[in-house]
Design a protein around this motif. Structure first.
Motif, PDB file in Angstrom:
ATOM      1  N   GLY A  99       0.802  -1.219   0.000  1.00 57.69           N
ATOM      2  CA  GLY A  99       0.000   0.000   0.000  1.00 57.69           C
ATOM      3  C   GLY A  99       0.833   1.266   0.000  1.00 57.69           C
ATOM      4  N   ALA A 100       2.137   1.127   0.192  1.00 54.43           N
ATOM      5  CA  ALA A 100       3.019   2.298   0.171  1.00 54.43           C
ATOM      6  C   ALA A 100       3.181   2.777  -1.265  1.00 54.43           C
ATOM      7  CB  ALA A 100       4.379   1.946   0.764  1.00 54.43           C
ATOM      8  N   HIS A 101       3.159   4.079  -1.453  1.00 60.77           N
ATOM      9  CA  HIS A 101       3.336   4.600  -2.804  1.00 60.77           C
ATOM     10  C   HIS A 101       4.237   5.839  -2.871  1.00 60.77           C
ATOM     11  CE1 HIS A 101      -0.247   6.749  -1.335  1.00 60.77           C
ATOM     12  NE2 HIS A 101       0.191   7.737  -2.062  1.00 60.77           N
ATOM     13  N   ARG A 102       4.842   6.182  -1.739  1.00 58.91           N
ATOM     14  CA  ARG A 102       5.787   7.306  -1.727  1.00 58.91           C
ATOM     15  C   ARG A 102       7.149   6.754  -1.336  1.00 58.91           C
ATOM     16  NH1 ARG A 102       3.044  12.603   0.748  1.00 58.91           N
ATOM     17  NH2 ARG A 102       2.497  13.327  -1.311  1.00 58.91           N
ATOM     18  N   PHE A 103       8.149   7.064  -2.143  1.00 53.83           N
ATOM     19  CA  PHE A 103       9.472   6.494  -1.939  1.00 53.83           C
ATOM     20  C   PHE A 103      10.540   7.580  -1.935  1.00 53.83           C
ATOM     21  CE2 PHE A 103       6.812   3.178  -3.521  1.00 53.83           C
ATOM     22  CZ  PHE A 103       7.237   2.029  -2.858  1.00 53.83           C
ATOM     23  N   LEU A 104      11.494   7.424  -1.025  1.00 52.95           N
ATOM     24  CA  LEU A 104      12.672   8.290  -0.967  1.00 52.95           C
ATOM     25  C   LEU A 104      13.893   7.400  -1.125  1.00 52.95           C
ATOM     26  CD1 LEU A 104      11.704  10.511   2.105  1.00 52.95           C
ATOM     27  CD2 LEU A 104      11.763  11.238  -0.290  1.00 52.95           C
ATOM     28  N   LYS A 105      14.750   7.751  -2.059  1.00 56.94           N
ATOM     29  CA  LYS A 105      15.933   6.945  -2.337  1.00 56.94           C
ATOM     30  C   LYS A 105      17.130   7.466  -1.540  1.00 56.94           C
ATOM     31  CE  LYS A 105      18.672   5.620  -6.399  1.00 56.94           C
ATOM     32  NZ  LYS A 105      19.050   4.329  -6.047  1.00 56.94           N
ATOM     33  N   LYS A 106      17.859   6.532  -0.934  1.00 59.77           N
ATOM     34  CA  LYS A 106      19.105   6.877  -0.253  1.00 59.77           C
ATOM     35  C   LYS A 106      20.205   6.974  -1.295  1.00 59.77           C
ATOM     36  CE  LYS A 106      17.943   4.073   3.805  1.00 59.77           C
ATOM     37  NZ  LYS A 106      18.361   2.904   4.582  1.00 59.77           N
ATOM     38  N   PRO A 107      21.121   7.918  -1.203  1.00 58.82           N
ATOM     39  CA  PRO A 107      21.125   8.983  -0.211  1.00 58.82           C
ATOM     40  C   PRO A 107      19.975   9.955  -0.483  1.00 58.82           C
ATOM     41  CG  PRO A 107      22.875   9.332  -1.804  1.00 58.82           C
ATOM     42  CD  PRO A 107      22.241   8.025  -2.135  1.00 58.82           C
ATOM     43  N   ILE A 108      19.375  10.428   0.575  1.00 52.02           N
ATOM     44  CA  ILE A 108      18.181  11.261   0.455  1.00 52.02           C
ATOM     45  C   ILE A 108      18.557  12.658  -0.009  1.00 52.02           C
ATOM     46  CG2 ILE A 108      16.200  12.199   1.692  1.00 52.02           C
ATOM     47  CD1 ILE A 108      16.522   9.814   3.673  1.00 52.02           C
ATOM     48  N   ASN A 109      17.950  13.067  -1.101  1.00 55.44           N
ATOM     49  CA  ASN A 109      18.163  14.390  -1.667  1.00 55.44           C
ATOM     50  C   ASN A 109      17.351  15.404  -0.857  1.00 55.44           C
ATOM     51  OD1 ASN A 109      17.082  16.639  -3.459  1.00 55.44           O
ATOM     52  ND2 ASN A 109      18.726  15.817  -4.738  1.00 55.44           N
ATOM     53  N   ALA A 110      18.017  16.407  -0.314  1.00 49.74           N
ATOM     54  CA  ALA A 110      17.359  17.393   0.548  1.00 49.74           C
ATOM     55  C   ALA A 110      16.236  18.146  -0.157  1.00 49.74           C
ATOM     56  CB  ALA A 110      18.384  18.376   1.101  1.00 49.74           C
ATOM     57  N   LYS A 111      16.450  18.553  -1.405  1.00 47.30           N
ATOM     58  CA  LYS A 111      15.411  19.291  -2.130  1.00 47.30           C
ATOM     59  C   LYS A 111      14.173  18.435  -2.350  1.00 47.30           C
ATOM     60  CE  LYS A 111      17.523  22.893  -4.895  1.00 47.30           C
ATOM     61  NZ  LYS A 111      17.849  23.328  -6.248  1.00 47.30           N
ATOM     62  N   HIS A 112      14.399  17.211  -2.771  1.00 45.28           N
ATOM     63  CA  HIS A 112      13.297  16.266  -3.001  1.00 45.28           C
ATOM     64  C   HIS A 112      12.543  16.023  -1.688  1.00 45.28           C
ATOM     65  CE1 HIS A 112      11.366  12.962  -5.199  1.00 45.28           C
ATOM     66  NE2 HIS A 112      11.479  12.257  -4.089  1.00 45.28           N
ATOM     67  N   PHE A 113      13.293  15.780  -0.631  1.00 49.44           N
ATOM     68  CA  PHE A 113      12.712  15.560   0.696  1.00 49.44           C
ATOM     69  C   PHE A 113      11.871  16.766   1.113  1.00 49.44           C
ATOM     70  CE2 PHE A 113      12.649  15.771   5.284  1.00 49.44           C
ATOM     71  CZ  PHE A 113      12.485  14.450   5.687  1.00 49.44           C
ATOM     72  N   ASN A 114      12.469  17.942   1.046  1.00 48.51           N
ATOM     73  CA  ASN A 114      11.782  19.155   1.489  1.00 48.51           C
ATOM     74  C   ASN A 114      10.492  19.400   0.718  1.00 48.51           C
ATOM     75  OD1 ASN A 114      13.820  19.565   3.317  1.00 48.51           O
ATOM     76  ND2 ASN A 114      14.798  21.194   2.159  1.00 48.51           N
ATOM     77  N   HIS A 115      10.527  19.173  -0.581  1.00 53.81           N
ATOM     78  CA  HIS A 115       9.344  19.414  -1.406  1.00 53.81           C
ATOM     79  C   HIS A 115       8.166  18.537  -0.965  1.00 53.81           C
ATOM     80  CE1 HIS A 115       6.842  20.276  -4.856  1.00 53.81           C
ATOM     81  NE2 HIS A 115       6.712  18.979  -5.050  1.00 53.81           N
ATOM     82  N   PHE A 116       8.381  17.245  -0.926  1.00 50.99           N
ATOM     83  CA  PHE A 116       7.280  16.328  -0.632  1.00 50.99           C
ATOM     84  C   PHE A 116       6.897  16.296   0.845  1.00 50.99           C
ATOM     85  CE2 PHE A 116       8.858  14.721  -4.679  1.00 50.99           C
ATOM     86  CZ  PHE A 116       7.677  14.738  -5.395  1.00 50.99           C
TER      87      PHE A 116
END
Length: 133
Positions: A99-116
């Motif tokens: 049921g998960a549909h949001r993914f963050l890839k390591k290493p975590i990109n700060a801009k991508h993280f901050n946006h979502f």
């Protein structure tokens, strides 16, 4: 707000914690766990607003954790972020099937993280504000 950070890597926990602090999240709103059993127990007792979960973990894999979380709290599907550095397609598919549909890839990109993540934090803050009345 209660934000769960579930990862067996202390380094990843600290990175996520740092990014959240940059978005205005207070230390007492973040709860760190290294295994899914402990995190699930916490969620059952105290709830959660946002969850960051590693996909590959000891004791309980990320997809097992996600499945159990969504059984008790289906409303968390939009606030659940699966985190992984693994390129294993099978793990990814199991996580999606849970049921998960949001993914963050390591290493975590700060801009991508901050946006979502900032969008989810704003939604949680708005819900807290409306339930305070």
């Amino acid at each position: 707000m209660k934000i769960i950070i579930l990862d067996d890597s202390v380094t990843i926990q600290m990175i996520i914690e740092s990014y959240l602090e940059d978005l205005g999240v207070k230390e007492d709103e973040m709860f760190l766990f290294s295994n899914g059993v402990e995190a699930l127990d916490f969620i059952k007792k105290q709830g959660a607003s946002i969850i960051f979960s590693d996909i590959n973990m000891p004791i309980m894999e990320g997809y097992e954790f996600a499945t159990k979380v969504f059984e008790i709290r289906p409303d968390l599907k939009n606030s659940f972020f699966a985190v992984s550095g693994d390129e294993n397609r099978e793990s990814y598919l199991k996580m999606k099937a849970s049921g998960a549909h949001r993914f963050l890839k390591k290493p975590i990109n700060a801009k991508h993280f901050n946006h979502f993540v900032s969008l989810e934090i704003s939604k949680c803050r708005a819900m807290e504000f409306t339930t305070d009345f």
